[in-house]
Design a protein around this motif. Structure first.
Motif, short mmCIF file in Angstrom:
data_model
loop_
_atom_site.label_atom_id
_atom_site.label_comp_id
_atom_site.label_asym_id
_atom_site.label_seq_id
_atom_site.Cartn_x
_atom_site.Cartn_y
_atom_site.Cartn_z
N ALA A 7 11.82 -21.27 20.54
CA ALA A 7 12.16 -21.06 21.94
C ALA A 7 13.38 -20.17 22.04
CB ALA A 7 12.41 -22.40 22.63
N GLY A 8 13.15 -18.95 22.44
CA GLY A 8 14.24 -17.99 22.57
C GLY A 8 14.91 -18.15 23.92
N GLU A 68 22.06 -11.23 23.91
CA GLU A 68 20.87 -10.38 23.78
C GLU A 68 19.72 -10.79 24.67
OE1 GLU A 68 20.44 -7.50 22.19
OE2 GLU A 68 22.60 -7.60 21.97
N CYS A 69 18.89 -9.82 24.94
CA CYS A 69 17.85 -9.94 25.94
C CYS A 69 16.47 -10.10 25.32
CB CYS A 69 17.88 -8.68 26.75
SG CYS A 69 18.06 -7.26 25.65
N HIS A 70 16.40 -10.28 24.01
CA HIS A 70 15.10 -10.30 23.35
C HIS A 70 15.24 -11.01 22.00
CE1 HIS A 70 17.39 -6.93 21.77
NE2 HIS A 70 16.81 -7.23 20.63
N LEU A 71 14.13 -11.49 21.48
CA LEU A 71 14.13 -11.95 20.10
C LEU A 71 13.86 -10.75 19.21
CD1 LEU A 71 11.98 -15.21 20.34
CD2 LEU A 71 14.44 -15.05 19.98
N ASP A 72 14.40 -10.75 18.01
CA ASP A 72 14.02 -9.69 17.08
C ASP A 72 13.49 -10.33 15.79
OD1 ASP A 72 16.19 -10.32 15.42
OD2 ASP A 72 17.48 -8.82 16.34
N ALA A 73 12.98 -9.48 14.91
CA ALA A 73 12.31 -9.98 13.71
C ALA A 73 13.26 -10.77 12.81
CB ALA A 73 11.69 -8.81 12.94
N LYS A 74 14.53 -10.37 12.77
CA LYS A 74 15.48 -11.09 11.92
C LYS A 74 15.73 -12.50 12.44
CE LYS A 74 18.15 -7.28 10.00
NZ LYS A 74 19.32 -6.45 10.26
N LEU A 133 1.95 -21.24 15.80
CA LEU A 133 3.36 -21.05 16.11
C LEU A 133 3.48 -20.31 17.43
CD1 LEU A 133 6.43 -21.04 15.40
CD2 LEU A 133 6.01 -18.87 14.21
N LEU A 134 4.06 -20.99 18.42
CA LEU A 134 4.24 -20.37 19.72
C LEU A 134 5.68 -19.88 19.84
CD1 LEU A 134 2.39 -23.21 21.62
CD2 LEU A 134 1.57 -20.85 21.45
N ILE A 135 5.86 -18.62 20.16
CA ILE A 135 7.21 -18.07 20.27
C ILE A 135 7.45 -17.68 21.72
CG2 ILE A 135 8.81 -16.31 19.44
CD1 ILE A 135 6.89 -15.93 17.00
N GLU A 136 8.37 -18.37 22.37
CA GLU A 136 8.72 -18.00 23.74
C GLU A 136 9.85 -17.00 23.69
OE1 GLU A 136 9.56 -21.13 26.58
OE2 GLU A 136 10.12 -19.66 28.11
N ASN A 137 9.58 -15.78 24.10
CA ASN A 137 10.60 -14.73 24.06
C ASN A 137 11.59 -14.91 25.21
OD1 ASN A 137 11.88 -12.24 23.29
ND2 ASN A 137 9.91 -11.59 22.46
N VAL A 138 12.66 -14.15 25.19
CA VAL A 138 13.65 -14.20 26.26
C VAL A 138 13.07 -13.53 27.50
CG1 VAL A 138 16.02 -13.60 26.89
CG2 VAL A 138 15.47 -14.14 24.52
N GLY A 139 13.41 -14.08 28.68
CA GLY A 139 12.73 -13.68 29.91
C GLY A 139 13.04 -12.33 30.51
N ASN A 140 12.35 -11.31 30.05
CA ASN A 140 12.34 -10.05 30.79
C ASN A 140 11.22 -9.16 30.28
OD1 ASN A 140 13.54 -7.57 29.16
ND2 ASN A 140 14.71 -9.35 28.53
#
Ligand code: ZN
Lengths: 133, 222
Positions: free
Chosen positions: B66-67, B93-99, B116-123
């Motif tokens: 959960a980002g 930061e405004c996003h998840l990145d690979a690292k 695996l569910l990845i919730e990215n940051v909202g934008n």
């Protein structure tokens, strides 16, 4: 905005390369930025300035060369987007929106694959070193 | 003093993509199907992910990343559903990145994970530039964001594998035509599946859930 984290990455890479080459000062940092990457050149430059304070890159000129989007279509067309044309036709649209509209193949009109224009490349740096003699 | 020009040719986004490739290989090795859920704040990402968990957690082992910018609000919602949840706070930061995902993967028992569910940051902007190593990129947009939201953010729709238009039950109330939104998405990305959902319409949620389940089944047969 992710300019700050990008600027951190650029700063680290620049400093590593500069030190490897025995730099006493970094004079220029040249970047290539795709128009379709979500990065703003002015903000990036500002973040880099802040990060490089009191380093050998403090006075570096931050040069950004913009790369236009390039397209590829299943009909066989490949090419870059003609930026001049967009500007004259789409004054009322935001730049990005204009790009979206022209991401159609100019030959057959189908939406084309984007093959370039999303990159963010540290192209080169210009450094000063001590004269060995 | 000597001046030198040194060619670097270091692509910042490609550096991220390389880590993403590594993440994907790792997930493939464990036959984990991963979904990157992107969308604006309030589009309904958390609710739609919760529904997937509720419906599939007895069949498959699910984990969530959960980002979030700072809070742990969303991750606590997933934890309530009894699934392992890794909150990733991105700070400014405004996003998840690979690292960030690479680090989070170390905390997940991949032997015991199917989905695996990845919730990215909202934008709708920043997550576009950063691949995570996911198998499915989903963009969720709600009718409340207005019907010009899609053409204003073309790249996320161009680069997603699935688009969900959410809260269609209130489209009329907010004076938005969900079909126009669908057409706009298809004009940018003609082959992308578009699902119209509302949390009050079970059939629409079932379509969304079965889409995810299909991916899980496929990666288990690989
Ligand atoms: Zn064509």
């Amino acid at each position: 905005m992710h300019e700050f984290s990008i600027a951190c990455e650029i700063f680290e890479q620049v400093m590593t390369t500069a030190k490897e080459h025995g730099a006493t000062e970094v004079k220029h940092v040249t970047l290539q930025m795709g128009r379709l990457s979500h990065t703003n050149p002015e903000q990036l430059s500002f973040c880099f300035k802040v990060l490089s304070e009191e380093s050998i890159a403090e006075n570096a000129d931050f040069i950004v060369e913009m790369i236009p989007p390039s397209l590829e279509c299943e009909c066989g067309y490949t090419g870059t987007v003609d930026e001049e044309k967009i500007r004259e036709n789409c004054e009322f649209k935001s730049e990005l929106l204009a790009y979206a509209a022209v991401m159609e193949c100019p030959i057959c009109g189908k939406p084309a694959q984007i093959t370039g224009g999303r990159e963010l490349i540290i192209k080169s740096i210009e450094i000063e070193t001590e004269d060995q003699n | 003093m000597l001046m030198h020009v040194i060619d670097m040719g270091h692509d910042v986004y490609k550096a991220n993509d390389k880590v993403a490739e590594k993440n994907k290989k790792k997930l493939d090795k464990y036959q984990v199907f991963s979904v990157n859920v992107m969308g604006a704040i309030g589009s309904g990402k958390t609710t739609l992910i919760e529904e997937v968990i509720r419906q599939l957690k007895d069949k498959y082992k699910i984990a969530v990343i959960a980002g979030d910018v700072i809070a742990e609000m969303d991750s606590s919602r997933f934890r309530k559903l009894d699934v392992p949840t890794i909150p990733v706070n991105t700070g400014k930061e405004c996003h998840l990145d690979a690292k960030l995902v690479e680090k989070a993967l170390d905390e997940i028992d991949l032997n015991n994970t199917d989905l695996l569910l990845i919730e990215n940051v909202g934008n709708l902007i920043c997550p576009v530039d950063f691949k995570l190593g996911e198998h499915l990129r989903v963009v969720i947009v709600s009718v409340t964001e207005g019907d010009d939201i899609i053409l204003k953010h073309p790249m996320i729709f161009k680069t997603s594998d699935l688009a969900v238009i959410n809260k269609v039950d209130i489209a009329h109330a907010v004076d938005v035509d969900a079909e126009k939104m669908r057409d706009d998405i298809l004009s940018l990305n003609p082959n992308v599946p578009v699902i119209l959902t509302s949390k009050h319409d079970w059939e629409s949620l079932e379509t969304w859930i079965s889409f995810i389940e299909l991916g899980v089944k496929e990666s288990q047969n690989r």
